[in-house]
Design a protein around this motif. Structure first.
Motif, short mmCIF file in Angstrom:
data_model
loop_
_atom_site.label_atom_id
_atom_site.label_comp_id
_atom_site.label_asym_id
_atom_site.label_seq_id
_atom_site.Cartn_x
_atom_site.Cartn_y
_atom_site.Cartn_z
N ASP A 6 16.12 -73.80 -14.96
CA ASP A 6 15.54 -74.67 -15.99
C ASP A 6 14.58 -73.94 -16.91
O ASP A 6 14.34 -74.16 -17.94
N ASP A 7 13.72 -73.20 -16.31
CA ASP A 7 12.52 -72.55 -16.92
C ASP A 7 13.15 -71.47 -17.97
O ASP A 7 12.52 -71.76 -19.28
N ALA A 8 14.05 -70.99 -17.58
CA ALA A 8 14.70 -69.81 -18.63
C ALA A 8 15.42 -70.67 -19.57
O ALA A 8 15.32 -70.33 -20.66
N VAL A 9 16.28 -71.57 -19.43
CA VAL A 9 16.90 -72.39 -20.21
C VAL A 9 16.12 -73.30 -21.41
O VAL A 9 16.32 -73.22 -22.54
N ASP A 10 15.00 -73.63 -20.64
CA ASP A 10 13.97 -74.22 -21.59
C ASP A 10 13.46 -73.21 -22.59
O ASP A 10 13.15 -73.63 -23.73
N PHE A 11 12.99 -72.11 -22.15
CA PHE A 11 12.25 -71.19 -22.95
C PHE A 11 13.31 -70.64 -23.94
O PHE A 11 13.15 -70.48 -25.15
N TYR A 12 14.60 -70.43 -23.55
CA TYR A 12 15.67 -69.95 -24.18
C TYR A 12 15.90 -71.08 -25.55
O TYR A 12 15.91 -70.71 -26.49
N ARG A 13 16.01 -72.41 -25.26
CA ARG A 13 16.33 -73.37 -26.12
C ARG A 13 15.17 -73.67 -27.07
O ARG A 13 15.40 -73.97 -28.39
N THR A 14 13.85 -73.43 -26.47
CA THR A 14 12.82 -73.79 -27.36
C THR A 14 12.66 -72.80 -28.78
O THR A 14 12.36 -72.89 -29.78
N TYR A 15 12.87 -71.21 -28.11
CA TYR A 15 12.37 -70.20 -28.99
C TYR A 15 13.64 -69.50 -29.42
O TYR A 15 13.25 -68.39 -30.57
N TYR A 16 14.68 -69.23 -28.91
CA TYR A 16 15.82 -68.60 -29.29
C TYR A 16 16.62 -69.27 -30.37
O TYR A 16 17.33 -69.87 -29.98
N ALA A 17 16.48 -69.02 -31.55
CA ALA A 17 16.81 -69.70 -32.83
C ALA A 17 16.97 -68.85 -34.06
O ALA A 17 16.16 -68.08 -34.10
N PRO A 18 17.75 -69.05 -35.14
CA PRO A 18 17.88 -68.18 -36.05
C PRO A 18 16.48 -68.20 -36.90
O PRO A 18 16.06 -67.25 -37.54
#
Length: 452
Positions: free
Chosen positions: A197-209
């Motif tokens: 969940d930590d990894a997914v949250d970080f990914y969804r928060t910051y990995y965007a175009p």
């Protein structure tokens, strides 16, 4: 094993920048911004039919939630572990089958992913990068396996290296408030508790175009790259990137000493560190250019003033120098180091180092020192365009930490405009400021081999 770039440092930016009146005449970079906010930069270089693609995310270890140190680097590892359409490891396997090389690195300020392939394979690797920007699939089995990999990486890179152990403790002492105090790889006890969940949250928060920069350097046509980027990245939805906290360091008013003894130490050393402004934390950025020149004067290898005096002329050290690092999103640092020669104690070496610092403050640097440093900084980029990955590294790093292409292009002019008075004023202002962290690296039980 994914590379961990804890600190690229100012040297990379300086090495790749400068040599002609404007850096645009070196790289000839062309830029566009997609409707979703993703920035695309292309440097055409037709010397060989190869290309380097780099995707820079404007997020690093300093953006991690409290108690979750290492999640930015951990996520970097997980980015190679599969998407909705790719099995774990398939990304790297595809790149390898097509004759390419790829890797990634994480710093305090950013995370970057790159591939070097033949030019006719750019379409392939761009599609792969766009896929994992939004379709990462993290499986429990892969996550736990990679946790062991990261912990082993920490043991090899930190726990087995006395200098790295000391460096972590120094950072924790130097930064009282800023998250730079935490290691990029993370504290072991926090890595052990990180969750999917930590990894997914970080990914969804910051990995965007809209939080990413694509830099392509090599045998390509800029307009064709722009069209390709629109095809693969332009269709991705932007995200709402949270506002970053305005971390500020309180004034440093104390002197802190950090000492580490380890039987594995073969060469003792002492280092003096002070906080300094970075390009992002000061309004008068001319001071940062003056400090860049000062860094070259005091720390530019065997020709630097400190090395010449302490190693060559006085013979009290086997190595000595200084640095200034002001390229990050957070505060910068300025410092000095020395390793004593045989027959010289660490106390004697430190005394000699402080004599040189005092001389710098009282007598200052000379016009000749400044002119020579400026020429070397500018000449260092004489062959920058010959490198395929160098332009992508330089531009990506600069843009991901807040600079513009104009800032990159004008860097040689700004360095060339630095005067001896500016260098001396900046040196006295920041080296005379109160507060410092002194670190000493020693063999267990004393200064073996240091002349005691």
């Amino acid at each position: 094993m994914r590379s961990l770039n804890i600190a690229l440092g100012a040297a990379t930016f300086l090495l790749m920048s400068g040599a002609v009146p404007a850096l645009a005449e070196v790289f000839g970079a062309k830029e566009t911004v997609l409707d979703n906010g993703m920035r695309i930069v292309v440097v055409e270089n037709h010397r060989a039919p190869v290309v380097t693609q780099m995707v820079w995310y404007k997020v690093g270890a300093m953006d991690e939630p409290p108690g979750r140190s290492g999640i930015a680097h951990f996520l970097e590892h997980m980015m190679f572990k599969g998407t909705d359409s790719l099995e774990p490891g398939e990304f790297s396997a595809i790149v390898a089958r097509n004759g390419g090389q790829e890797n990634a690195f994480t710093s305090q300020d950013y995370t970057a992913y790159f591939q070097s392939v033949s030019s006719d394979r750019l379409d392939l690797v761009m599609e792969l990068e766009a896929d994992r920007m939004v379709n990462l699939n993290i499986a429990e089995e892969q996550f736990e396996l990679e946790r062991r990999v990261v912990l082993e990486e920490r043991r090899q890179r930190v726990d087995s290296e006395p200098a790295s152990i000391l460096s972590e403790q120094v950072s924790a002492s130097l930064y009282r408030n800023h998250p730079y105090r935490n290691p990029v790889i993370g504290w072991a006890h926090e890595i052990e508790t990180l969750s999917i969940d930590d990894a997914v949250d970080f990914y969804r928060t910051y990995y965007a175009p809209n939080n990413a920069i694509l830099v392509v350097s090599g045998d390509v046509d800029a307009n064709e790259v722009f069209a390709m980027a629109e095809k693969y990245f332009g269709v991705l939805d932007p995200s709402e990137i949270p506002e970053r906290p305005d971390y500020r360091e309180p004034p440093m008013t104390v002197e802190t000493e950090v000492v580490y003894y380890d039987p594995r130490v073969r060469q003792p050393s002492v280092t003096v560190r002070k906080l300094a402004p970075s390009w992002n934390t000061i309004e008068d950025r001319s001071e940062t250019y003056a400090l860049d020149v000062l860094s070259q004067i005091i720390g530019g290898g065997s020709t630097s003033t400190f090395y010449r005096s302490l190693v060559i002329d006085r013979g009290v050290a086997v190595n000595a120098g200084g640095w200034y690092d002001g390229d990050g999103r957070g505060p910068g640092t300025i410092g000095f180091y020395i390793s004593p020669a045989d027959g010289v104690s660490l106390d004697q070496a430190e005394a000699a180092l402080r004599e040189e610092i005092a001389k710098l403050l009282t007598k200052g640097v000379t016009e000749f020192d400044v002119e020579r440093a400026v020429i070397r900084l500018q000449d260092a980029a004489a062959t920058a365009r010959d490198s395929l990955s160098g332009p992508a590294m330089t531009i990506g790093r600069a843009l991901s930490t807040g600079r513009t292409l104009e800032d990159v292009e004008e860097w040689p002019d700004r360095i060339g405009a630095v005067t001896v008075d500016q260098v001396n004023a900046a040196a006295r202002k920041y080296l005379s400021a109160p507060g410092e962290v002194v670190s000493r690296l020693l063999p267990e039980g004393g200064e073996k081999g240091a002349g005691q």
